[in-house]
Motif scaffolding. Structure first.
Motif, PDB file in Angstrom:
ATOM      1  N   HIS A  37      17.601  20.408 -38.632  1.00  0.00           N
ATOM      2  CA  HIS A  37      16.401  20.934 -37.993  1.00  0.00           C
ATOM      3  C   HIS A  37      15.204  20.087 -38.377  1.00  0.00           C
ATOM      4  O   HIS A  37      15.031  19.753 -39.539  1.00  0.00           O
TER       5      HIS A  37
ATOM      6  N   PRO B 272       9.648  23.675 -38.185  1.00  0.00           N
ATOM      7  CA  PRO B 272       9.960  25.092 -38.373  1.00  0.00           C
ATOM      8  C   PRO B 272      10.791  25.652 -37.236  1.00  0.00           C
ATOM      9  O   PRO B 272      10.663  25.237 -36.084  1.00  0.00           O
ATOM     10  N   ARG B 273      11.650  26.612 -37.589  1.00  0.00           N
ATOM     11  CA  ARG B 273      12.337  27.361 -36.549  1.00  0.00           C
ATOM     12  C   ARG B 273      11.344  28.339 -35.941  1.00  0.00           C
ATOM     13  O   ARG B 273      10.321  28.661 -36.530  1.00  0.00           O
ATOM     14  N   ARG B 274      11.660  28.844 -34.760  1.00  0.00           N
ATOM     15  CA  ARG B 274      10.720  29.724 -34.062  1.00  0.00           C
ATOM     16  C   ARG B 274      10.379  30.951 -34.907  1.00  0.00           C
ATOM     17  O   ARG B 274       9.221  31.349 -34.998  1.00  0.00           O
ATOM     18  N   ILE B 275      11.403  31.526 -35.556  1.00  0.00           N
ATOM     19  CA  ILE B 275      11.162  32.737 -36.339  1.00  0.00           C
ATOM     20  C   ILE B 275      10.232  32.442 -37.507  1.00  0.00           C
ATOM     21  O   ILE B 275       9.380  33.259 -37.865  1.00  0.00           O
ATOM     22  N   GLU B 276      10.347  31.240 -38.085  1.00  0.00           N
ATOM     23  CA  GLU B 276       9.474  30.877 -39.207  1.00  0.00           C
ATOM     24  C   GLU B 276       8.053  30.637 -38.729  1.00  0.00           C
ATOM     25  O   GLU B 276       7.082  30.980 -39.411  1.00  0.00           O
ATOM     26  N   LEU B 277       7.945  30.058 -37.543  1.00  0.00           N
ATOM     27  CA  LEU B 277       6.625  29.826 -36.959  1.00  0.00           C
ATOM     28  C   LEU B 277       5.948  31.159 -36.649  1.00  0.00           C
ATOM     29  O   LEU B 277       4.789  31.388 -36.998  1.00  0.00           O
ATOM     30  N   ILE B 278       6.692  32.065 -36.028  1.00  0.00           N
ATOM     31  CA  ILE B 278       6.128  33.360 -35.641  1.00  0.00           C
ATOM     32  C   ILE B 278       5.753  34.170 -36.877  1.00  0.00           C
ATOM     33  O   ILE B 278       4.659  34.738 -36.954  1.00  0.00           O
ATOM     34  N   SER B 279       6.654  34.201 -37.882  1.00  0.00           N
ATOM     35  CA  SER B 279       6.335  34.987 -39.071  1.00  0.00           C
ATOM     36  C   SER B 279       5.154  34.377 -39.816  1.00  0.00           C
ATOM     37  O   SER B 279       4.337  35.107 -40.381  1.00  0.00           O
TER      38      SER B 279
ATOM     39  N   HIS C 122       4.202  24.626 -40.145  1.00  0.00           N
ATOM     40  CA  HIS C 122       4.554  23.236 -39.892  1.00  0.00           C
ATOM     41  C   HIS C 122       4.547  22.407 -41.166  1.00  0.00           C
ATOM     42  O   HIS C 122       5.370  21.507 -41.330  1.00  0.00           O
TER      43      HIS C 122
ATOM     44  N   PHE D 240       0.182  29.006 -38.237  1.00  0.00           N
ATOM     45  CA  PHE D 240       0.876  28.010 -37.418  1.00  0.00           C
ATOM     46  C   PHE D 240       0.977  26.682 -38.162  1.00  0.00           C
ATOM     47  O   PHE D 240       2.062  26.094 -38.275  1.00  0.00           O
TER      48      PHE D 240
END
Ligand SMILES: [Zn+2]
Length: 99
Positions: free
Chosen positions: A34, A37-44, A83, A79
Motif C-alpha cells: 500500500h 493511507p487506506r480509505r478507513i485510515e483517512l476517514i478516521s 497522509h 487529512f
C-alpha cells in the motif's frame, strides 16, 4: 544478456515467500503493498481531527461560526495527518481479492 536475479527478489514481509521487488501483492499469503493511507485510515483521521479540534474550540468559547471553521480545519488537519502518518510504502494483509 545478464539478468539481475538477486537484487530483484525480496522476501514477503508477512510470510517470507520470495517476491519480485516490483510486486504489488504476495501470491502466497495475499499481502498487498500500500502506498499512502487506506480509505478507513483517512476517514478516521479526518473524523478524529474534526472531533478533537471542535471539542477544543468548544472548551475555549461557545458554539459559533468559529466552531464550524475549526471543525473544517480539523478535517484538513486529520487529512494531512493521515497522509504523513501512513504515507509510506507498507505491506498489509490482503483482503482476499487476489486469492
Ligand atoms: Zn506473503
Amino acid at each position: 544478456m545478464m539478468q539481475p536475479h538477486t537484487s530483484a527478489v525480496i522476501p514477503c514481509p508477512l510470510c517470507r515467500a520470495p517476491l519480485r521487488n516490483t510486486a504489488d501483492f504476495c501470491e502466497k499469503c495475499g499481502a498487498e503493498r500500500h502506498f499512502g493511507p487506506r480509505r478507513i485510515e483517512l476517514i478516521s483521521g479526518m473524523i478524529g481531527g474534526c472531533a478533537l479540534i471542535t471539542t477544543a474550540s468548544l472548551l475555549l468559547r461557545p458554539f459559533s461560526l468559529w466552531t464550524v471553521l475549526f471543525a473544517l480545519v480539523g478535517i484538513f488537519v486529520g487529512f494531512f495527518y493521515a497522509h504523513v502518518r501512513f504515507g509510506v510504502d507498507r505491506w498489509l494483509k490482503g483482503e482476499g481479492k487476489h486469492k
